[in-house]
Design a protein around this motif. Structure first.
Motif, PDB file in Angstrom:
ATOM      1  N   VAL A   1       4.720  -3.891  -2.261  1.00 20.84           N
ATOM      2  CA  VAL A   1       4.804  -4.879  -3.346  1.00 20.84           C
ATOM      3  C   VAL A   1       5.070  -4.249  -4.709  1.00 20.84           C
ATOM      4  CG1 VAL A   1       3.378  -6.676  -2.309  1.00 20.84           C
ATOM      5  CG2 VAL A   1       2.287  -4.780  -3.504  1.00 20.84           C
ATOM      6  N   LEU A   2       5.100  -2.933  -4.779  1.00 25.52           N
ATOM      7  CA  LEU A   2       5.147  -2.293  -6.094  1.00 25.52           C
ATOM      8  C   LEU A   2       6.582  -2.031  -6.550  1.00 25.52           C
ATOM      9  CD1 LEU A   2       2.337   0.371  -5.513  1.00 25.52           C
ATOM     10  CD2 LEU A   2       2.104  -1.902  -6.503  1.00 25.52           C
ATOM     11  N   GLY A   3       6.756  -2.005  -7.883  1.00 29.29           N
ATOM     12  CA  GLY A   3       8.049  -1.687  -8.470  1.00 29.29           C
ATOM     13  C   GLY A   3       7.959  -0.415  -9.305  1.00 29.29           C
ATOM     14  N   PRO A   4       9.063  -0.020  -9.962  1.00 25.70           N
ATOM     15  CA  PRO A   4       9.062   1.216 -10.768  1.00 25.70           C
ATOM     16  C   PRO A   4       8.000   1.205 -11.877  1.00 25.70           C
ATOM     17  CG  PRO A   4      11.286   0.353 -10.541  1.00 25.70           C
ATOM     18  CD  PRO A   4      10.379  -0.665  -9.947  1.00 25.70           C
ATOM     19  N   ALA A   5       7.729   0.020 -12.453  1.00 25.41           N
ATOM     20  CA  ALA A   5       6.728  -0.051 -13.534  1.00 25.41           C
ATOM     21  C   ALA A   5       5.343   0.325 -13.015  1.00 25.41           C
ATOM     22  CB  ALA A   5       6.707  -1.456 -14.138  1.00 25.41           C
ATOM     23  N   HIS A   6       5.041  -0.084 -11.780  1.00 26.92           N
ATOM     24  CA  HIS A   6       3.739   0.281 -11.208  1.00 26.92           C
ATOM     25  C   HIS A   6       3.667   1.794 -10.959  1.00 26.92           C
ATOM     26  CE1 HIS A   6       3.938  -4.053 -10.027  1.00 26.92           C
ATOM     27  NE2 HIS A   6       2.696  -3.996 -10.468  1.00 26.92           N
ATOM     28  N   VAL A   7       4.802   2.352 -10.526  1.00 28.93           N
ATOM     29  CA  VAL A   7       4.832   3.806 -10.290  1.00 28.93           C
ATOM     30  C   VAL A   7       4.597   4.531 -11.612  1.00 28.93           C
ATOM     31  CG1 VAL A   7       6.262   5.736  -9.492  1.00 28.93           C
ATOM     32  CG2 VAL A   7       6.392   3.537  -8.323  1.00 28.93           C
TER      33      VAL A   7
ATOM     34  N   ALA B   1      -2.836  -5.815  -7.669  1.00 31.37           N
ATOM     35  CA  ALA B   1      -3.717  -6.090  -8.812  1.00 31.37           C
ATOM     36  C   ALA B   1      -4.173  -4.786  -9.462  1.00 31.37           C
ATOM     37  CB  ALA B   1      -4.924  -6.902  -8.363  1.00 31.37           C
ATOM     38  N   THR B   2      -4.489  -3.800  -8.621  1.00 32.80           N
ATOM     39  CA  THR B   2      -4.984  -2.516  -9.130  1.00 32.80           C
ATOM     40  C   THR B   2      -3.975  -1.874 -10.076  1.00 32.80           C
ATOM     41  OG1 THR B   2      -6.228  -2.151  -7.104  1.00 32.80           O
ATOM     42  CG2 THR B   2      -5.766  -0.215  -8.418  1.00 32.80           C
ATOM     43  N   LEU B   3      -2.726  -1.799  -9.626  1.00 31.24           N
ATOM     44  CA  LEU B   3      -1.741  -1.090 -10.449  1.00 31.24           C
ATOM     45  C   LEU B   3      -1.169  -1.974 -11.557  1.00 31.24           C
ATOM     46  CD1 LEU B   3      -0.009   1.357  -7.975  1.00 31.24           C
ATOM     47  CD2 LEU B   3      -1.970   1.669  -9.460  1.00 31.24           C
ATOM     48  N   THR B   4      -1.304  -3.303 -11.429  1.00 29.18           N
ATOM     49  CA  THR B   4      -0.937  -4.166 -12.565  1.00 29.18           C
ATOM     50  C   THR B   4      -1.960  -3.976 -13.689  1.00 29.18           C
ATOM     51  OG1 THR B   4       0.064  -5.745 -11.046  1.00 29.18           O
ATOM     52  CG2 THR B   4      -0.424  -6.540 -13.251  1.00 29.18           C
ATOM     53  N   VAL B   5      -3.223  -3.877 -13.313  1.00 30.28           N
ATOM     54  CA  VAL B   5      -4.264  -3.574 -14.318  1.00 30.28           C
ATOM     55  C   VAL B   5      -3.956  -2.220 -14.970  1.00 30.28           C
ATOM     56  CG1 VAL B   5      -6.707  -2.948 -14.592  1.00 30.28           C
ATOM     57  CG2 VAL B   5      -6.077  -4.967 -13.272  1.00 30.28           C
ATOM     58  N   ASN B   6      -3.570  -1.250 -14.142  1.00 25.78           N
ATOM     59  CA  ASN B   6      -3.246   0.074 -14.693  1.00 25.78           C
ATOM     60  C   ASN B   6      -2.073   0.009 -15.671  1.00 25.78           C
ATOM     61  OD1 ASN B   6      -5.069   1.965 -13.697  1.00 25.78           O
ATOM     62  ND2 ASN B   6      -3.401   3.394 -13.268  1.00 25.78           N
ATOM     63  N   LEU B   7      -1.099  -0.830 -15.339  1.00 24.04           N
ATOM     64  CA  LEU B   7       0.076  -0.976 -16.203  1.00 24.04           C
ATOM     65  C   LEU B   7      -0.342  -1.496 -17.582  1.00 24.04           C
ATOM     66  CD1 LEU B   7       3.152  -0.895 -16.493  1.00 24.04           C
ATOM     67  CD2 LEU B   7       3.255  -3.166 -15.466  1.00 24.04           C
TER      68      LEU B   7
ATOM     69  N   ALA C   1      -9.155   6.879 -13.961  1.00 26.71           N
ATOM     70  CA  ALA C   1     -10.075   6.799 -12.817  1.00 26.71           C
ATOM     71  C   ALA C   1      -9.516   5.848 -11.759  1.00 26.71           C
ATOM     72  CB  ALA C   1     -11.444   6.328 -13.287  1.00 26.71           C
ATOM     73  N   ASN C   2      -8.922   4.755 -12.217  1.00 25.42           N
ATOM     74  CA  ASN C   2      -8.369   3.759 -11.297  1.00 25.42           C
ATOM     75  C   ASN C   2      -7.237   4.361 -10.446  1.00 25.42           C
ATOM     76  OD1 ASN C   2      -8.233   1.151 -10.287  1.00 25.42           O
ATOM     77  ND2 ASN C   2      -6.717   0.489 -11.793  1.00 25.42           N
ATOM     78  N   GLY C   3      -6.317   5.053 -11.113  1.00 26.42           N
ATOM     79  CA  GLY C   3      -5.206   5.687 -10.401  1.00 26.42           C
ATOM     80  C   GLY C   3      -5.691   6.771  -9.453  1.00 26.42           C
TER      81      GLY C   3
END
Lengths: 461, 61
Positions: free
Chosen positions: A17-23, A156-162, A300-302
């Protein structure tokens, strides 16, 4: 379908589900905390100029890491990142070690972030006039909350990180603009710069903490099995990530070195927040405090995301018990690996001193970078350009690999100067772990199943 | 008890709730689903047709 029965042919996999922005958010999110704190110990080791040299030399090291990683991971689209690369390109024993480097580097970094967040809340409590305030409840809460977020789902995890990472990065840009870098109104580099107080040895020693500007950008590879288009998203997210960090690191050094004397900066806990305080602007102070907290949380999340993927991949390949290779059927996350690593992070965050935790994280990362330089040389030799399709081809090969190897060697020496005992202890640990893997664990590995990439036979085999 | 101490107790309580949630959910999932299915993920498998999707994406309930 009965939920208790696996129907023939049905599988549960991680969710793409992830895109370049999440990476980008994963890589920069893990690292950006290093701009908010930690890098400045390089100033204490060798002075302002040494910290700038360390910033750019480490920047060169990590640019090599990002380029090499982008090429290799665009062909090995599997969770575990460098672990999966090592398995296919070098061999099982190297892969086992790389997997451990990854889990150690990220779990230690997670613990260090939780300690820092606890400290920040404790400081706020003390400044607000409360007596007998504790950091431990907030250390534990940070780890538990972020583990829960990771448990619930990667999107959700990596959207929060973004969101967290973008705010923390914009805060640095705003601070840079606010100190008016085109004038001497606030900045006073002429008075603050002090040459090289410890000579060139100080420059080498400062490299240890120079890594802190970028440590963790290679974590983008761990998302390989969850991005929609790995061959495009991983190189794009990684390369934009290292560019973001090079800009943020240079800006951070410029602002802090123009505002604070090196004797203070070299031991400051939150240098960017301190820089905001020196501008006497309340909105800037609030913004940089928020940036500090957000960057710590994002890191910490990443780290939980990456450590759990590495552990999960090793379980899936039977390098560890297969129990760890399970995927949550609804959340589609490696839930057992996430839960298993929670107490590990808690033990280090609760009982270990911060500088030791950070040093173990740096050392694990450094061992991983050393492997990467050798890995890419083998990769190009065994599967030359044109033999397999690559999403990205890094230029000037083998120069980046050789530069990376050289810089890693110098940094080992730098770490040895300050933390020789830890370096030797860690090496002994990895030797013992390797012996355990070779003589005991490898008998459980299904040797044919672990090589999954549809590559042609390597040159010379 | 001052308000910061209340915050500290709240942090402990939320941590305990989150920890217990993960633990109970993990046990529930382990009991509900077959181990073979839970550990069926394979590296390099990207064929979406073979993959169970979550209910909100039209997959099995």
């Amino acid at each position: 379908m009965s939920q208790t029965t696996a129907v023939h042919g049905e599988k549960i996999s991680l969710l793409r589900v992830l895109g370049p922005a999440h990476v980008w958010a994963l890589g920069v999110g893990i690292v950006l905390v290093g701009e908010y704190m930690g890098w400045n110990f390089a100033v204490g080791k060798g002075g302002m100029i040494a910290a700038l040299i360390a910033c750019w030399v480490a920047g060169l090291l990590y640019t090599c890491v990002a380029m090499i990683d982008s090429e290799v991971t665009s062909t090995v689209a599997a969770a575990g990142g460098q672990y999966a690369q090592a398995k296919h390109i070098v061999g099982p024993l190297m892969a086992f070690n790389v997997g451990l480097y990854l889990v150690f580097a990220y779990t230690m970094l997670e613990a260090a972030n939780a300690i820092t967040l606890g400290y920040l809340v404790q400081t706020v409590g003390t400044m607000a006039g409360f007596a007998d305030v504790h950091d431990k409840p907030f250390i534990v809460l940070t780890i538990m909350f972020l583990a829960w977020l990771n448990y619930r789902g990667v999107y959700a995890t990596l959207t929060v990180n973004l969101i967290l990472t973008a705010i923390a990065f914009v805060a640095i840009l705003i601070l840079f603009a606010a100190v008016k870098p085109w004038s001497n109104e606030l900045l006073n580099h002429q008075a603050m710069l002090n040459g090289l107080p410890y000579g060139w040895l100080g420059v080498i020693a400062s490299l240890h903490f120079g890594l802190w500007y970028y440590l963790g950008i290679e974590g983008t590879c761990q998302a390989a099995e969850e991005v929609r288009s790995p061959a495009r998203s991983l190189p794009l997210g990684t390369m934009t990530g290292i560019m973001t960090l090079l800009i943020a690191a240079t800006m951070t050094w410029y602002v802090c070195s123009g505002l604070m004397p090196w004797e203070y900066l070299g031991q400051a806990v939150t240098p960017l927040f301190d820089a905001a305080r020196l501008t006497n602007s309340m909105p800037l102070m609030v913004l940089l405090f928020v940036g500090t907290v957000f960057s710590t949380l994002a890191s910490a999340n990443g780290c939980i995301n990456d450590a759990s993927r590495a552990w999960f991949s090793m379980g899936r390949d039977r390098y560890l018990p297969t129990w760890f290779g399970a995927v949550h059927p609804k959340n589609r996350t490696p839930y057992r690996s996430i839960v298993f690593l929670v107490p590990v992070a808690l033990v280090f965050a609760y009982f270990a001193p911060l500088d030791q935790v950070i040093t173990f994280s740096i050392l694990s990362g450094l061992l991983g970078y050393t492997y990467m330089s050798l890995n890419v040389i083998l990769f190009r030799r065994k599967w030359p350009l044109g033999m397999i399709k690559r999403g990205y081809i890094h230029p000037f090969h083998p120069l980046p690999a050789l530069v990376l190897l050289l810089l890693c060697s110098v940094t080992y020496f730098a770490v040895f100067l300050g933390y020789g005992t830890q370096l030797i202890a860690m090496l002994i640990f990895f030797v013992v772990a390797s012996l355990w893997f070779h003589f005991h664990r490898y008998q459980y590995v299904r040797r044919g199943d672990q090589f999954t990439m549809q590559w042609p036979r390597p040159v010379g085999y | 008890m001052n308000s910061f101490q209340i915050l500290e107790y709240a942090a402990w309580a939320i941590s305990a709730v989150l920890g217990l949630y993960m633990l109970f959910d993990m046990i529930r999932i382990d009991r509900t689903y077959d181990e073979e299915l839970l550990t069926s993920s394979r590296e390099g498998d990207i064929e979406d047709t073979l993959v169970i999707d979550p209910p909100h994406q039209g997959g099995h309930k």
